[in-house]
Motif scaffolding. Structure first.
Motif, mmCIF file in Angstrom:
data_model
loop_
_atom_site.group_PDB
_atom_site.id
_atom_site.type_symbol
_atom_site.label_atom_id
_atom_site.label_comp_id
_atom_site.label_asym_id
_atom_site.label_seq_id
_atom_site.Cartn_x
_atom_site.Cartn_y
_atom_site.Cartn_z
ATOM 1 N N ASP A 2 -1.896 2.209 -20.582
ATOM 2 C CA ASP A 2 -0.713 1.548 -20.213
ATOM 3 C C ASP A 2 0.193 2.231 -18.823
ATOM 4 O O ASP A 2 1.094 1.836 -18.500
ATOM 5 N N GLU A 3 -0.462 3.332 -18.178
ATOM 6 C CA GLU A 3 0.265 3.876 -17.302
ATOM 7 C C GLU A 3 -0.208 3.141 -15.882
ATOM 8 O O GLU A 3 0.299 3.188 -14.790
ATOM 9 N N TYR A 4 -1.022 2.152 -16.019
ATOM 10 C CA TYR A 4 -1.453 1.397 -14.932
ATOM 11 C C TYR A 4 -0.625 0.042 -15.020
ATOM 12 O O TYR A 4 -0.419 -0.358 -16.136
ATOM 13 N N ASP A 5 -0.407 -0.631 -14.021
ATOM 14 C CA ASP A 5 0.553 -1.796 -14.174
ATOM 15 C C ASP A 5 -0.387 -2.949 -13.912
ATOM 16 O O ASP A 5 -1.424 -2.737 -13.561
ATOM 17 N N GLU A 6 0.136 -3.950 -14.483
ATOM 18 C CA GLU A 6 -0.363 -5.475 -14.515
ATOM 19 C C GLU A 6 -1.738 -5.605 -15.057
ATOM 20 O O GLU A 6 -2.608 -6.416 -14.849
ATOM 21 N N GLY A 7 -2.117 -4.644 -15.981
ATOM 22 C CA GLY A 7 -3.404 -4.601 -16.571
ATOM 23 C C GLY A 7 -4.765 -4.597 -15.639
ATOM 24 O O GLY A 7 -5.856 -4.439 -15.939
ATOM 25 N N PHE A 8 -4.297 -3.939 -14.552
ATOM 26 C CA PHE A 8 -5.603 -3.517 -13.507
ATOM 27 C C PHE A 8 -5.777 -2.145 -13.848
ATOM 28 O O PHE A 8 -5.086 -1.296 -14.444
ATOM 29 N N GLU A 9 -7.052 -1.714 -13.786
ATOM 30 C CA GLU A 9 -7.648 -0.156 -13.618
ATOM 31 C C GLU A 9 -6.897 0.548 -12.597
ATOM 32 O O GLU A 9 -6.676 1.754 -13.026
ATOM 33 N N TYR A 10 -7.145 0.034 -11.472
ATOM 34 C CA TYR A 10 -6.280 0.917 -10.430
ATOM 35 C C TYR A 10 -6.330 -0.133 -9.186
ATOM 36 O O TYR A 10 -6.535 -0.957 -9.255
ATOM 37 N N PHE A 11 -5.523 0.532 -8.117
ATOM 38 C CA PHE A 11 -5.168 -0.159 -6.903
ATOM 39 C C PHE A 11 -5.900 0.622 -5.712
ATOM 40 O O PHE A 11 -5.802 1.935 -5.870
#
Length: 131
Positions: A2-11
């Protein structure tokens, strides 16, 4: 996760200067490690966007410096640079002769002032970026 936004693994920042996200089902350990190694790995889209804005601002300011390379062996040569005044909320300048700090240096006060006038948004972005 949950620390990452929008359900993505990373940006990350793409080679064509956009922010893209990696979804969990797209995970590639090799690419992920390479991106982490070069600091191109962000938990949120905003973090990646802020970094991209910083990199663009830095590139613009470096162009304004017109390739000036300080001679750190020359203690008489002035080396002008900008810093952010948080009280006044504006860029200011200083000059250095022998102490190198991580900054973009200009050959003259006039060249630095011209850059401040031409690119105030870029200076603010460059000097206030939280790393």
């Amino acid at each position: 996760m949950d620390e990452y936004d929008e359900g993505f693994e990373y940006f990350y920042i793409t080679s064509d200067r956009f922010v893209d996200g990696v979804e969990p089902n797209e995970k590639d350990e090799y690419l992920e490690q390479r991106r982490k190694t070069f600091g191109n790995y962000f938990k949120t889209r905003d973090e990646a966007g802020d970094c991209l804005s910083y990199l663009k601002a830095r590139a613009t300011i470096k162009q304004d410096a017109k390739g000036f390379k300080p001679d750190w062996e020359d203690e008489e040569q002035p080396k002008y640079y900008g810093y952010w005044n948080f009280k006044e909320h504006e860029p200011e300048w200083s000059v250095n002769y022998i102490t190198k700090i991580a900054n973009i240096y200009f050959k003259s006060y006039e060249a630095l002032e011209e850059s401040f006038e031409k690119h105030p948004k870029e200076w603010k972005t460059y000097l206030t970026y939280e790393q």
